[in-house]
Design a protein around this motif. Structure first.
Motif, PDB file in Angstrom:
ATOM      1  N   TYR A   1      91.139  20.336   8.774  1.00 47.79           N
ATOM      2  CA  TYR A   1      91.949  21.327   9.479  1.00 47.79           C
ATOM      3  C   TYR A   1      91.047  22.505   9.797  1.00 47.79           C
ATOM      4  O   TYR A   1      90.352  23.025   8.916  1.00 47.79           O
ATOM      5  CB  TYR A   1      93.139  21.759   8.611  1.00 47.79           C
ATOM      6  CG  TYR A   1      93.967  22.893   9.211  1.00 47.79           C
ATOM      7  CD1 TYR A   1      94.501  22.773  10.490  1.00 47.79           C
ATOM      8  CD2 TYR A   1      94.205  24.061   8.497  1.00 47.79           C
ATOM      9  CE1 TYR A   1      95.256  23.791  11.045  1.00 47.79           C
ATOM     10  CE2 TYR A   1      94.966  25.092   9.048  1.00 47.79           C
ATOM     11  CZ  TYR A   1      95.482  24.957  10.321  1.00 47.79           C
ATOM     12  OH  TYR A   1      96.222  25.971  10.882  1.00 47.79           O
ATOM     13  N   ILE A   2      91.016  22.920  11.058  1.00 47.99           N
ATOM     14  CA  ILE A   2      90.159  24.047  11.475  1.00 47.99           C
ATOM     15  C   ILE A   2      91.036  25.207  11.930  1.00 47.99           C
ATOM     16  O   ILE A   2      91.920  25.038  12.772  1.00 47.99           O
ATOM     17  CB  ILE A   2      89.208  23.621  12.629  1.00 47.99           C
ATOM     18  CG1 ILE A   2      88.337  22.438  12.187  1.00 47.99           C
ATOM     19  CG2 ILE A   2      88.335  24.792  13.069  1.00 47.99           C
ATOM     20  CD1 ILE A   2      87.518  21.808  13.308  1.00 47.99           C
ATOM     21  N   PHE A   3      90.782  26.382  11.352  1.00 50.28           N
ATOM     22  CA  PHE A   3      91.484  27.596  11.772  1.00 50.28           C
ATOM     23  C   PHE A   3      90.474  28.738  11.784  1.00 50.28           C
ATOM     24  O   PHE A   3      89.810  29.003  10.781  1.00 50.28           O
ATOM     25  CB  PHE A   3      92.644  27.924  10.817  1.00 50.28           C
ATOM     26  CG  PHE A   3      93.495  29.081  11.287  1.00 50.28           C
ATOM     27  CD1 PHE A   3      94.409  28.916  12.317  1.00 50.28           C
ATOM     28  CD2 PHE A   3      93.353  30.344  10.714  1.00 50.28           C
ATOM     29  CE1 PHE A   3      95.187  29.984  12.770  1.00 50.28           C
ATOM     30  CE2 PHE A   3      94.124  31.411  11.160  1.00 50.28           C
ATOM     31  CZ  PHE A   3      95.043  31.227  12.187  1.00 50.28           C
ATOM     32  N   ALA A   4      90.334  29.368  12.929  1.00 54.82           N
ATOM     33  CA  ALA A   4      89.394  30.488  13.115  1.00 54.82           C
ATOM     34  C   ALA A   4      87.968  30.090  12.726  1.00 54.82           C
ATOM     35  O   ALA A   4      87.206  30.900  12.184  1.00 54.82           O
ATOM     36  CB  ALA A   4      89.840  31.715  12.321  1.00 54.82           C
ATOM     37  N   GLY A   5      87.625  28.832  12.989  1.00 50.56           N
ATOM     38  CA  GLY A   5      86.275  28.361  12.684  1.00 50.56           C
ATOM     39  C   GLY A   5      86.060  27.981  11.231  1.00 50.56           C
ATOM     40  O   GLY A   5      84.980  27.541  10.850  1.00 50.56           O
ATOM     41  N   LEU A   6      87.079  28.156  10.396  1.00 48.23           N
ATOM     42  CA  LEU A   6      86.992  27.754   8.997  1.00 48.23           C
ATOM     43  C   LEU A   6      87.405  26.286   8.909  1.00 48.23           C
ATOM     44  O   LEU A   6      88.511  25.925   9.326  1.00 48.23           O
ATOM     45  CB  LEU A   6      87.916  28.608   8.117  1.00 48.23           C
ATOM     46  CG  LEU A   6      87.781  30.132   8.257  1.00 48.23           C
ATOM     47  CD1 LEU A   6      88.856  30.829   7.440  1.00 48.23           C
ATOM     48  CD2 LEU A   6      86.396  30.601   7.820  1.00 48.23           C
ATOM     49  N   VAL A   7      86.533  25.442   8.409  1.00 45.24           N
ATOM     50  CA  VAL A   7      86.813  24.005   8.337  1.00 45.24           C
ATOM     51  C   VAL A   7      87.264  23.654   6.914  1.00 45.24           C
ATOM     52  O   VAL A   7      86.479  23.761   5.967  1.00 45.24           O
ATOM     53  CB  VAL A   7      85.579  23.167   8.723  1.00 45.24           C
ATOM     54  CG1 VAL A   7      85.930  21.679   8.720  1.00 45.24           C
ATOM     55  CG2 VAL A   7      85.046  23.580  10.083  1.00 45.24           C
ATOM     56  N   PHE A   8      88.532  23.270   6.783  1.00 40.98           N
ATOM     57  CA  PHE A   8      89.094  22.914   5.476  1.00 40.98           C
ATOM     58  C   PHE A   8      89.168  21.394   5.352  1.00 40.98           C
ATOM     59  O   PHE A   8      89.662  20.723   6.261  1.00 40.98           O
ATOM     60  CB  PHE A   8      90.512  23.495   5.319  1.00 40.98           C
ATOM     61  CG  PHE A   8      90.552  25.001   5.450  1.00 40.98           C
ATOM     62  CD1 PHE A   8      90.111  25.814   4.421  1.00 40.98           C
ATOM     63  CD2 PHE A   8      91.039  25.607   6.612  1.00 40.98           C
ATOM     64  CE1 PHE A   8      90.158  27.201   4.529  1.00 40.98           C
ATOM     65  CE2 PHE A   8      91.078  26.991   6.739  1.00 40.98           C
ATOM     66  CZ  PHE A   8      90.630  27.792   5.696  1.00 40.98           C
ATOM     67  N   VAL A   9      88.692  20.864   4.223  1.00 35.79           N
ATOM     68  CA  VAL A   9      88.784  19.417   3.971  1.00 35.79           C
ATOM     69  C   VAL A   9      89.165  19.177   2.515  1.00 35.79           C
ATOM     70  O   VAL A   9      88.875  20.010   1.655  1.00 35.79           O
ATOM     71  CB  VAL A   9      87.449  18.672   4.274  1.00 35.79           C
ATOM     72  CG1 VAL A   9      87.025  18.827   5.716  1.00 35.79           C
ATOM     73  CG2 VAL A   9      86.343  19.118   3.329  1.00 35.79           C
TER      74      VAL A   9
END
Length: 445
Positions: free
Chosen positions: A297-305
């Protein structure tokens, strides 16, 4: 390339690692130039087995199936049949059974019974039968690195457990676990401390998985004396065949899912008998990710996995030493507290004005979104999507904080995705779930 053989019911048995991450599978018979399309009916990555089916009737003409036999005794000879190194002609290698014991299955990183033989098992041999007399004694699947002429075959009890599970439920059901971590009680003082009589033997319960049925029945410091009436020795083994011993985990893993087992234990100097329901348990951090795309999941360039062991394997052969220490420890030791729980990490920061200065926080675990503890990636996704405040806050490991203006961050997200040529802000598994929940909320409103 791999080998396989026909079993009862017009099915082909092979290894899971032969068809892992498959897109298209072709099979051909020994001595035939024709290749036929095969469908993978079921895959068990833990036991490294897979069942293939071929619809074309022409393939089955003149084919006989092989029968499953028994576990061979030590020093009995077996013949491993297959196509080592992907050759076109069949190869038969003779070997002698040297050991039968629970072994690490490399492909699925699980501990199950295996038969060790002194015959080389090379790439391409995988999935081929080990024949004893006229029956199958096992399936060739791995060798011992650093040793010469030591191969392993999957024994018949594991094969039958896999096949029966698929036949009964139509899919792979897995192997049961009690969710326990146990300590041997070989030390005399330790046994006296827990009130064990000299004739008593058993193992000490040190940790219980919160999601297992045993969690509500057993307690830390219980001594498990017997499993299903079979006494457990102080080193955790039970009798097996002729003067051989095997760890009691084997008895647990051979149970069918949702089957019960009786456990006799010593607690506070008194003996008790309990019934425990067994079922397969998933670790908090998945050991493998075959046959599916990674979630993100990407939000504001932060990639969460979600944290997985394959993610840590990207650090190379020495991943245990080179990956982030804290993530590695959690992956190997931490247990889930609730169902569907995941450890979410900020894997990387796709640079932009909005996230400048946050790039140093990559590879930290994400704990909270706007003060709410997150359960999994889907939950994080929902919390970000439902944010009603001006500012969005992420609390990370090591007490680090990321704060963003929510509206600016939403605008920045599409800009960053476009710059990095990423087609979607989330993986298909999350977007499918989000579409379902949105349609549900629309219908209820």
């Amino acid at each position: 390339m791999g080998s396989g053989f026909v079993i009862h019911g017009k099915k082909i048995l092979t290894n899971a690692h032969v068809v892992a991450d498959h897109t298209f599978v072709l099979v051909r018979k020994h001595g035939s130039p024709t290749k036929y399309r095969a469908e993978v009916q079921a895959v068990g990555h833990e036991c490294d087995l897979a069942i293939l089916v071929v619809e074309n009737e022409e393939f089955w003409k003149g084919m006989n199936f092989l029968e499953l036999g028994d576990i061979p005794f030590l020093q009995e000879a077996v013949a491993v049949v297959g196509y080592p190194q992907g050759g076109d002609n069949i190869s038969v290698t003779k070997g002698v059974v040297s050991r039968v014991e629970p072994t690490q299955y490399v492909h699925g990183a699980s501990q199950l019974m295996a038969i060790q033989i002194d015959a080389a098992i090379n790439p391409g041999n995988s999935g081929g039968p080990a024949i004893m007399g006229t029956k199958v004694a096992g399936v060739a699947f791995q060798n011992l690195s650093g040793a010469e002429n030591i191969g392993y075959i999957i024994p018949v009890p594991v094969i039958k457990h896999f096949i029966n599970g698929v036949e009964e439920s139509g899919k792979y059901v897995g192997f049961c676990s009690m969710g326990l971590s146990c300590q041997p009680t070989e030390n005399v003082q330790l046994r006296k401390h827990f009130g064990m009589c000299p004739e008593m033997t058993g193992v000490l319960v040190s940790k219980i998985n919160p999601l297992s049925d045993a969690h509500s029945v057993l307690k830390k410091d219980d001594i498990i004396l017997a499993f299903d009436g079979v006494p457990i020795a102080n080193d955790g083994t039970v009798p097996f065949r002729n003067r051989e011993r095997i760890t009691f985990d084997h008895l647990v893993s051979m149970k069918k899912p949702n089957e019960t087992a009786s456990v006799r234990l010593l607690r506070g100097g008194e003996e008790h008998e309990f019934c425990i329901t067994l079922r397969p348990l998933q670790p908090l951090v998945p050991v493998h990710q075959f046959d599916k795309l990674p979630s993100y999941y990407i939000f504001a360039g932060l990639v969460f996995v979600p944290l997985t062991q394959p993610y840590l394997h990207e650090y190379g052969e020495e991943w245990y030493n080179t990956s982030p220490r804290r993530l590695c420890e959690r992956a190997l030791r931490e247990q889930p507290k609730k169902a569907a729980q995941q450890l979410i990490i900020l894997s990387q920061v796709l640079m932009d004005d909005i996230n400048a200065g946050y790039e140093r926080l990559a590879e930290l675990q994400v704990k909270k979104v706007n003060g709410i503890e997150i359960d999994n990636l889907k939950h994080l996704c929902q919390l970000v999507g439902n944010c009603s405040s001006e500012s969005l806050r992420f609390d990370l490991d090591e007490d680090r904080v990321i704060a963003l203006n929510y509206q600016s961050a939403k605008v920045a997200t599409s800009r960053i995705l476009k710059r990095h040529r990423i087609p979607a802000a989330m993986s298909s598994d999350l977007s499918a779930e989000q579409n379902i929940s949105e349609s549900e909320s629309a219908s209820s409103s």
